[in-house]
Motif scaffolding. Structure first.
Motif, PDB file in Angstrom:
ATOM      1  N   ASN A 107     -11.936 -15.584  -1.904  1.00 23.04           N
ATOM      2  CA  ASN A 107     -11.628 -16.481  -3.023  1.00 23.04           C
ATOM      3  C   ASN A 107     -11.775 -17.951  -2.654  1.00 23.04           C
ATOM      4  O   ASN A 107     -11.445 -18.845  -3.432  1.00 23.04           O
ATOM      5  CB  ASN A 107     -10.218 -16.206  -3.536  1.00 23.04           C
ATOM      6  CG  ASN A 107      -9.149 -16.424  -2.467  1.00 23.04           C
ATOM      7  OD1 ASN A 107      -9.440 -16.910  -1.365  1.00 23.04           O
ATOM      8  ND2 ASN A 107      -7.910 -16.044  -2.781  1.00 23.04           N
ATOM      9  N   THR A 134      -3.890  -4.686   9.276  1.00 27.02           N
ATOM     10  CA  THR A 134      -3.351  -5.119   7.983  1.00 27.02           C
ATOM     11  C   THR A 134      -4.251  -6.207   7.393  1.00 27.02           C
ATOM     12  O   THR A 134      -4.737  -7.077   8.117  1.00 27.02           O
ATOM     13  CB  THR A 134      -1.924  -5.653   8.139  1.00 27.02           C
ATOM     14  OG1 THR A 134      -1.115  -4.636   8.729  1.00 27.02           O
ATOM     15  CG2 THR A 134      -1.338  -6.029   6.782  1.00 27.02           C
ATOM     16  N   ALA A 135      -4.485  -6.148   6.058  1.00 25.96           N
ATOM     17  CA  ALA A 135      -5.350  -7.126   5.395  1.00 25.96           C
ATOM     18  C   ALA A 135      -4.793  -8.536   5.590  1.00 25.96           C
ATOM     19  O   ALA A 135      -3.572  -8.758   5.634  1.00 25.96           O
ATOM     20  CB  ALA A 135      -5.471  -6.796   3.909  1.00 25.96           C
ATOM     21  N   ASP A 137      -5.305 -11.040   3.458  1.00 26.35           N
ATOM     22  CA  ASP A 137      -5.116 -11.750   2.191  1.00 26.35           C
ATOM     23  C   ASP A 137      -3.699 -11.651   1.650  1.00 26.35           C
ATOM     24  O   ASP A 137      -3.413 -12.080   0.534  1.00 26.35           O
ATOM     25  CB  ASP A 137      -6.097 -11.209   1.138  1.00 26.35           C
ATOM     26  CG  ASP A 137      -5.913  -9.715   0.903  1.00 26.35           C
ATOM     27  OD1 ASP A 137      -4.983  -9.113   1.498  1.00 26.35           O
ATOM     28  OD2 ASP A 137      -6.710  -9.136   0.134  1.00 26.35           O
ATOM     29  N   GLY A 138      -2.787 -11.057   2.442  1.00 21.56           N
ATOM     30  CA  GLY A 138      -1.394 -10.953   2.020  1.00 21.56           C
ATOM     31  C   GLY A 138      -1.098  -9.753   1.151  1.00 21.56           C
ATOM     32  O   GLY A 138       0.051  -9.578   0.723  1.00 21.56           O
ATOM     33  N   SER A 139      -2.079  -8.887   0.883  1.00 21.18           N
ATOM     34  CA  SER A 139      -1.850  -7.723   0.022  1.00 21.18           C
ATOM     35  C   SER A 139      -1.101  -6.617   0.740  1.00 21.18           C
ATOM     36  O   SER A 139      -0.550  -5.720   0.088  1.00 21.18           O
ATOM     37  CB  SER A 139      -3.185  -7.185  -0.494  1.00 21.18           C
ATOM     38  OG  SER A 139      -3.962  -6.680   0.585  1.00 21.18           O
ATOM     39  N   GLY A 140      -1.102  -6.621   2.065  1.00 18.76           N
ATOM     40  CA  GLY A 140      -0.439  -5.575   2.829  1.00 18.76           C
ATOM     41  C   GLY A 140      -1.245  -4.310   2.968  1.00 18.76           C
ATOM     42  O   GLY A 140      -0.772  -3.327   3.534  1.00 18.76           O
ATOM     43  N   LYS A 141      -2.472  -4.287   2.455  1.00 20.74           N
ATOM     44  CA  LYS A 141      -3.300  -3.093   2.528  1.00 20.74           C
ATOM     45  C   LYS A 141      -3.738  -2.845   3.975  1.00 20.74           C
ATOM     46  O   LYS A 141      -3.891  -3.768   4.768  1.00 20.74           O
ATOM     47  CB  LYS A 141      -4.545  -3.244   1.647  1.00 20.74           C
ATOM     48  CG  LYS A 141      -4.248  -3.338   0.166  1.00 20.74           C
ATOM     49  CD  LYS A 141      -5.549  -3.494  -0.610  1.00 20.74           C
ATOM     50  CE  LYS A 141      -5.301  -3.579  -2.118  1.00 20.74           C
ATOM     51  NZ  LYS A 141      -6.561  -3.774  -2.876  1.00 20.74           N
ATOM     52  N   GLU A 165     -11.494  -1.115   3.016  1.00 20.38           N
ATOM     53  CA  GLU A 165     -10.156  -0.702   2.594  1.00 20.38           C
ATOM     54  C   GLU A 165      -9.989   0.805   2.810  1.00 20.38           C
ATOM     55  O   GLU A 165     -10.786   1.604   2.318  1.00 20.38           O
ATOM     56  CB  GLU A 165      -9.931  -1.044   1.128  1.00 20.38           C
ATOM     57  CG  GLU A 165      -9.985  -2.543   0.849  1.00 20.38           C
ATOM     58  CD  GLU A 165      -9.761  -2.843  -0.640  1.00 20.38           C
ATOM     59  OE1 GLU A 165      -9.429  -1.904  -1.389  1.00 20.38           O
ATOM     60  OE2 GLU A 165      -9.934  -4.004  -1.046  1.00 20.38           O
TER      61      GLU A 165
END
Length: 634
Positions: A107, A134-135, A137-141, A165
């Protein structure tokens, strides 16, 4: 009477013992066959996963080269590339790791990853594929990262990371075996983390598997050691979810310490074995019922009891011997002839035959005649099945008894006359149907001395021949999978390795070898997709097959082929090579080819090495002056 009871009890015990033994044998054979099928499916899936990961890495290298042209790796142009990135591969988005331990997200925002990722350390490992992380971007994925360096003037200035992912992976891969979808797992051998798990909602860790019961003969500790050391293997464990055993095969993936696994439920693996055992139970139950009736009748007539009992025991021995003989007919077809000899004894027949139909066409036949001296002067019995009315009548009734063959109500007069012309006085036929329906057989007996009222004895024999038919079908399917390349239809590397000693020892007068490599395959895959690359390989394979024959052409690697020419003069090989080059050029393809030829005595292995060296010389000439990434490999 007491002796009869003892004899009946012993006979019952022998039948039960035979049933237990045959049941164990079928289970063992099915388990071995099942693991072979699972291994083939696992190897195919391993190749697909590895190719897709490496294909993504090639695409990322191309993007890294594009990014490297920008003066600033975090420019607006690069942000546009990250935001607009789309792929058919595993990567769902792109990120760039910058000096100072900052990451540029898709982004356009920047985020510090100090303490999570070190730019210097990650750059030293590149190119690489990470384990589960862990991702950013802060998504926790949970994600994987396929990373390649970004170079500016030959100096790495940033790291391009393709984000994979884990949640998307189950929908991207599928593998089938035994007519159903297999459960797929990918696990990191060093950590035990599951990267892909199509059975559970979220991937876990292999430590949770230790609580599941392993089948006798299998060990979780051995599996963990195999995975940690990158070795293939098998395990059978009890699933808590469905309450049945699952059969699992694992293979090293060739990426990090990952292994790919496929599992299948026991109910699917043993579905054919259960049908066979049911047929055996029915057979033995029928024999036992006949023995019970015989024993009841023996109370009233002792002399007939002895005679009938001996006859029944003889028939039982014949049936069991035939069952044992035919159980290995897929490995030794001569056992079918032995089974036909037993059928001839059972029916007092002069001749018997077993004919296999594949897709409605006669495929294989075996004939047995007691009077072997006159066998050459008599038409084989299976020729009777060429009569259309007889075949139609058998297909309708499944079992057929013609005694005499001139029964006018069953066959038209001209076919009855044809049977008599063949020297047949009476005829008994039974349809043998393989459970999966791929093959159909006909069991026939002719010129029987005893006049039979029905086809019961022949029907008993068909159960054993049905088992043989099923084993033959399974054997042919496994042989095809193990010897033929699924994409091109040529013989595969496994067959190539097994055939090399024959080229060396069969006493050929000369041997020629051509080693072929498809030029431009990787570029074609990258620019036009893998379907175009597959068409290229299929086109080259068809040309090689046309010139060298299907029995002497092999696909031994991704874009490499080997073909042989046997007992031909020195000029034949280059003539065929020129024909291949011309045909490939007509298909808009180019091959690098190297040849070697030698009269006897020769070394097949040495010819292959020489042809391979000559092929690489041809490839260097082809790529001379071209900026192609494959030059480094050559």
């Amino acid at each position: 009477m007491h002796k009869n009871l003892i004899a009946t009890a012993l006979l019952l015990a022998s039948f039960l013992a035979a049933l237990l033994f045959v049941s164990w044998f079928i289970n063992d054979l099915t388990e071995q066959s099942g693991f072979r099928v699972l291994r083939q499916a696992t190897l195919q899936l391993r190749k697909e996963i590895h190719d897709r990961v490496m294909g993504d890495q090639d695409q990322l290298r191309a993007l890294a080269a594009l990014v490297g042209r920008e003066e600033n790796p975090a420019s607006r142009g690069i942000e546009t590339i990250l935001a607009a990135y789309e792929t058919r591969g595993l990567v769902s988005s792109l990120e760039i790791l910058l000096p100072g331990d900052e990451v540029l997200l898709k982004n356009g925002s920047r985020r510090s990853v100090a303490g999570l990722l070190s730019f210097e350390e990650e750059l030293r490992k590149a190119p690489y594929v990470s384990n589960v992380e862990t991702a950013l971007d802060g998504s926790g994925k949970k994600v994987l990262r396929n990373c390649v360096p970004i170079l500016q003037n030959g100096t790495p200035t940033a790291l391009l990371m393709g984000v994979i992912e884990l949640g998307r992976l189950p929908g991207l891969f599928e593998s089938r075996a035994f007519g159903t979808v297999c459960q797929i797992y990918i696990m990191a051998g060093d950590s035990g983390d599951f990267i892909l798990d199509t059975w559970h909602k979220t991937p876990g860790n292999s430590n949770a598997l230790g609580g599941r019961q392993a089948k006798a003969g299998y060990d979780w500790a051995r599996m963990r050691k195999d995975l940690a050391e990158g070795r293939p293997g098998n395990i059978v464990f009890l699933s808590r979810t469905v309450g049945e055993y699952f059969y699992l095969h694992y293979e090293p993936l060739g990426i990090n310490t990952w292994s790919v696994m496929l599992s299948i439920p026991e109910s699917v693996l043993f579905q054919d074995a259960k049908r066979i055992k049911t047929a055996l139970i029915l057979l033995i139950s029928g024999v036992l019922a006949a023995c019970g009736a015989f024993f009841g009748w023996a109370v009233f007539n002792a002399r007939r009891e002895t005679k009938e009992k001996e006859a029944q025991l003889h028939l039982t021995r014949q049936a069991l011997d035939m069952e044992k003989t035919l159980s290995s007919a897929h490995r030794n077809p001569d056992h079918i002839r032995k089974g036909l000899s037993t059928v001839a004894d059972m029916l007092t027949a002069e001749s018997t035959c077993f004919l296999i139909f594949k897709n409605g066409q006669a495929d294989q036949s075996w004939n047995f005649r007691k009077d072997a001296l006159n066998e050459q002067n008599r038409m084989p019995l299976h020729a009777a099945m060429e009569l259309p009315a007889l075949r139609a009548l058998l297909a309708e009734q499944k079992n057929l008894l013609l005694d005499p063959v001139g029964t006018a109500r069953k066959l038209p007069p001209h076919e009855s006359e044809e049977l008599r012309r063949m020297g047949l006085h009476n005829l008994m036929l039974a349809l043998v149907e393989e459970p999966k329906g791929a093959l159909t057989g006909v069991l026939a007996a002719a010129n029987m001395r005893r006049r039979w009222k029905d086809t019961e004895r022949l029907q008993i024999a068909t159960l054993s021949f049905a088992t043989a038919l099923s084993n033959i079908d399974t054997h042919l399917a496994i042989k095809k999978m193990s010897e033929f390349d699924a994409l091109t239809g040529l013989l595969n590397r496994n067959c190539f390795e097994n055939s090399l000693p024959e080229y060396q020892t069969r006493g050929f007068q000369s041997l020629g070898c051509v080693y072929v490599d498809a030029n431009g395959l990787h570029e074609l895959n990258n620019t036009h997709g893998h379907e175009a690359g597959d068409r290229m390989l299929q086109g080259i394979a068809s040309v090689l097959c046309a010139e060298f024959g299907r029995d002497n052409a092999y696909r031994i690697g991704g874009d490499e082929f080997v073909a042989f020419v046997i007992d031909a003069d020195r000029e034949t090989l280059p003539r065929k090579v020129r024909a291949v080059e011309k045909a490939a050029k007509g298909k808009q393809y180019h091959c690098a080819m190297g040849t070697a030829w030698s009269p006897a005595p020769f070394s097949a292995y040495g010819l292959i090495k020489t042809a391979e060296r000559n092929m690489y010389a041809s490839k260097r000439q082809y790529y001379s002056g071209k900026a192609d990434r494959r030059k480094a490999r050559i």
